[in-house]
Write a protein that holds these residues in place. Structure first.
Motif, mmCIF file in Angstrom:
data_model
loop_
_atom_site.group_PDB
_atom_site.id
_atom_site.type_symbol
_atom_site.label_atom_id
_atom_site.label_comp_id
_atom_site.label_asym_id
_atom_site.label_seq_id
_atom_site.Cartn_x
_atom_site.Cartn_y
_atom_site.Cartn_z
ATOM 1 N N ARG A 20 -0.721 -14.579 -17.664
ATOM 2 C CA ARG A 20 -1.398 -13.483 -18.191
ATOM 3 C C ARG A 20 -0.643 -12.215 -17.554
ATOM 4 N N ALA A 21 -0.580 -12.141 -16.271
ATOM 5 C CA ALA A 21 -0.113 -11.016 -15.699
ATOM 6 C C ALA A 21 1.187 -10.751 -15.892
ATOM 7 N N ASN A 22 2.205 -11.398 -16.147
ATOM 8 C CA ASN A 22 3.679 -11.140 -16.371
ATOM 9 C C ASN A 22 3.891 -9.933 -17.264
ATOM 10 N N PRO A 23 3.079 -9.816 -18.668
ATOM 11 C CA PRO A 23 3.368 -8.912 -19.435
ATOM 12 C C PRO A 23 2.773 -7.534 -18.898
ATOM 13 N N VAL A 24 1.613 -7.691 -18.251
ATOM 14 C CA VAL A 24 0.981 -6.674 -17.444
ATOM 15 C C VAL A 24 1.860 -6.037 -16.502
ATOM 16 N N MET A 25 2.592 -6.923 -15.508
ATOM 17 C CA MET A 25 3.574 -6.260 -14.764
ATOM 18 C C MET A 25 4.656 -5.672 -15.223
ATOM 19 N N ASP A 26 5.306 -6.356 -16.388
ATOM 20 C CA ASP A 26 6.352 -5.679 -17.217
ATOM 21 C C ASP A 26 6.143 -4.016 -17.774
ATOM 22 N N GLU A 27 5.016 -4.012 -18.216
ATOM 23 C CA GLU A 27 4.386 -2.646 -18.721
ATOM 24 C C GLU A 27 4.159 -1.712 -17.505
ATOM 25 N N LEU A 28 3.685 -1.994 -16.623
ATOM 26 C CA LEU A 28 3.370 -1.169 -15.305
ATOM 27 C C LEU A 28 4.861 -0.955 -14.743
ATOM 28 N N ALA A 29 5.818 -1.813 -14.684
ATOM 29 C CA ALA A 29 6.870 -1.359 -14.150
ATOM 30 C C ALA A 29 7.820 -0.649 -14.887
ATOM 31 N N ALA A 30 7.625 -0.844 -16.350
ATOM 32 C CA ALA A 30 8.528 0.305 -17.310
ATOM 33 C C ALA A 30 7.807 1.733 -17.268
ATOM 34 N N ALA A 31 6.407 1.625 -17.206
ATOM 35 C CA ALA A 31 5.602 2.938 -17.066
ATOM 36 C C ALA A 31 5.869 3.760 -15.852
ATOM 37 N N THR A 32 5.980 3.172 -14.540
ATOM 38 C CA THR A 32 6.343 3.850 -13.357
ATOM 39 C C THR A 32 7.497 3.990 -12.881
ATOM 40 N N GLU A 33 8.423 2.942 -13.240
ATOM 41 C CA GLU A 33 9.760 2.670 -12.655
ATOM 42 C C GLU A 33 9.690 2.492 -10.994
ATOM 43 N N GLU A 34 8.450 1.954 -10.748
ATOM 44 C CA GLU A 34 8.451 1.708 -9.236
ATOM 45 C C GLU A 34 8.022 0.129 -9.049
ATOM 46 N N THR A 35 7.947 -0.275 -7.830
ATOM 47 C CA THR A 35 8.098 -1.932 -7.527
ATOM 48 C C THR A 35 6.402 -2.161 -7.726
ATOM 49 N N VAL A 36 6.270 -3.229 -8.396
ATOM 50 C CA VAL A 36 4.764 -3.656 -9.038
ATOM 51 C C VAL A 36 4.778 -4.917 -8.124
ATOM 52 N N ASN A 37 3.627 -5.253 -7.648
ATOM 53 C CA ASN A 37 3.334 -6.517 -6.977
ATOM 54 C C ASN A 37 2.011 -7.004 -7.393
ATOM 55 N N LEU A 38 1.881 -8.418 -7.325
ATOM 56 C CA LEU A 38 0.845 -9.199 -7.957
ATOM 57 C C LEU A 38 0.505 -10.014 -6.560
ATOM 58 N N ALA A 39 -0.927 -10.258 -6.477
ATOM 59 C CA ALA A 39 -1.130 -11.034 -5.343
ATOM 60 C C ALA A 39 -2.592 -11.646 -5.229
ATOM 61 N N ARG A 40 -2.948 -12.667 -4.658
ATOM 62 C CA ARG A 40 -4.067 -13.267 -4.596
ATOM 63 C C ARG A 40 -4.734 -13.446 -3.444
ATOM 64 N N ARG A 41 -6.123 -13.298 -3.316
ATOM 65 C CA ARG A 41 -6.690 -13.360 -1.805
ATOM 66 C C ARG A 41 -6.803 -14.647 -1.515
ATOM 67 N N ASP A 42 -6.680 -15.042 -0.138
ATOM 68 C CA ASP A 42 -6.620 -16.119 0.353
ATOM 69 C C ASP A 42 -7.281 -16.018 1.841
ATOM 70 N N GLY A 43 -8.769 -15.918 1.852
ATOM 71 C CA GLY A 43 -9.380 -15.767 2.918
ATOM 72 C C GLY A 43 -9.547 -14.340 3.087
ATOM 73 N N ASP A 44 -9.228 -13.807 4.197
ATOM 74 C CA ASP A 44 -9.036 -12.486 4.581
ATOM 75 C C ASP A 44 -7.775 -11.855 4.404
ATOM 76 N N HIS A 45 -6.690 -12.556 3.858
ATOM 77 C CA HIS A 45 -5.238 -12.242 3.588
ATOM 78 C C HIS A 45 -5.066 -12.401 2.014
ATOM 79 N N VAL A 46 -3.692 -11.712 1.738
ATOM 80 C CA VAL A 46 -3.390 -11.830 0.334
ATOM 81 C C VAL A 46 -2.031 -12.353 0.423
#
Length: 267
Positions: free
Chosen positions: A99-125
């Motif tokens: 579900r996030a893949n098209p969102v990352m594509d959209e955000l990367a195209a709009a900003t031209e910067e590095t886009v990261n997706l992460a998930r919380r695992d306890g007190d880390h991501v």
């Protein structure tokens, strides 16, 4: 294997399996190498507090099965190819990532910067997805990298989804700095997370990577959300209103996804 007896209402007893020591050690070994890097048998024995004699058979078995491999000298152990196979299968089957893949594509195209997706695992991501910047100068952060949630923009945005008491529990009293500019005061970090709850986004400047500013939001894919999205850009490129544009784009995407979730819930 440790087995415990428990008594049920009928007066009969049933066996409840406890932790399997060898399995736990194998998983601890994978976690240790993934987090802190390869090591010799002696180094891994010391790092995991496992007797060298006990570790020998485990290393041999895991190497034969492809979970670990050795360097050309045969003395340093690192993750093997089977670890990649399993991690790839996880990413392929993850519903949030699809579900996030098209969102990352959209955000990367709009900003031209590095886009990261992460998930919380306890007190880390743990970083689960990435889109590279179009510029040669960029932030290098590999998928699978694990960082403290409380020291990253993305992680703080996700922590802001939690109740205040749980946030306080997940932020340690003593914070190890990632850079010279990492905020290490617990009260200061909690105040930043409180602001992220109020504003809907958070920003960190050079706290996880020198020379880079990150902008993060949580993604409304769950209640509370455990996944977050960020844009990372060199500070030198954040001129002429680019910072405001990145924040507005992130908030717009988050609002749109929240609306979609609400409509789906009504149906």
């Amino acid at each position: 294997m440790k087995v415990e007896k428990t008594t049920v209402a009928s007066g009969t007893s049933t066996s409840v399996a406890g932790p399997v020591k060898s399995a736990a050690r194998a998983l601890d070994l994978l976690d240790e190498i993934a987090t802190h890097g390869p090591g010799t048998q002696l180094q891994l024995s010391t790092r995991l507090s496992i007797p060298k004699s006990s570790l020998h058979a485990l290393l041999k078995t895991m190497t034969e099965r492809g979970w670990l491999q050795t360097d050309p000298t045969g003395s340093v152990y690192q993750l093997g190819i089977h670890s990649l196979v399993v991690s790839s299968a996880y990413l392929t089957g993850d519903s949030v990532l699809s579900r996030a893949n098209p969102v990352m594509d959209e955000l990367a195209a709009a900003t031209e910067e590095t886009v990261n997706l992460a998930r919380r695992d306890g007190d880390h991501v743990i970083y689960t997805g990435k889109r590279e910047s179009v510029h040669p100068l960029r932030m290098h952060l590999a998928v699978g990298r694990r960082l403290p949630a409380y020291s990253t923009a993305l992680g703080r945005a996700v922590l802001a989804e939690l109740p205040a008491d749980e946030r306080a529990r997940l932020v340690p009293d003593e914070i190890a700095p990632l850079t010279a500019k990492t905020t290490t005061g617990k009260d200061e970090v909690l105040a930043i997370i409180d602001a992220a709850e109020r504003d809907g986004y958070t920003v960190e400047s050079e706290e996880s990577c020198m020379g880079v500013r990150c902008f993060g939001v949580s993604l409304p894919f769950g209640l509370p959300g455990s996944d977050g999205l960020s844009v990372a850009a060199p500070i030198s490129r954040l001129t002429g209103g680019r910072e405001d544009n990145i924040i507005e784009t992130l908030l717009s995407i988050k609002a749109r996804l929240s609306t979609v979730r609400e409509h789906s819930a009504i149906r």
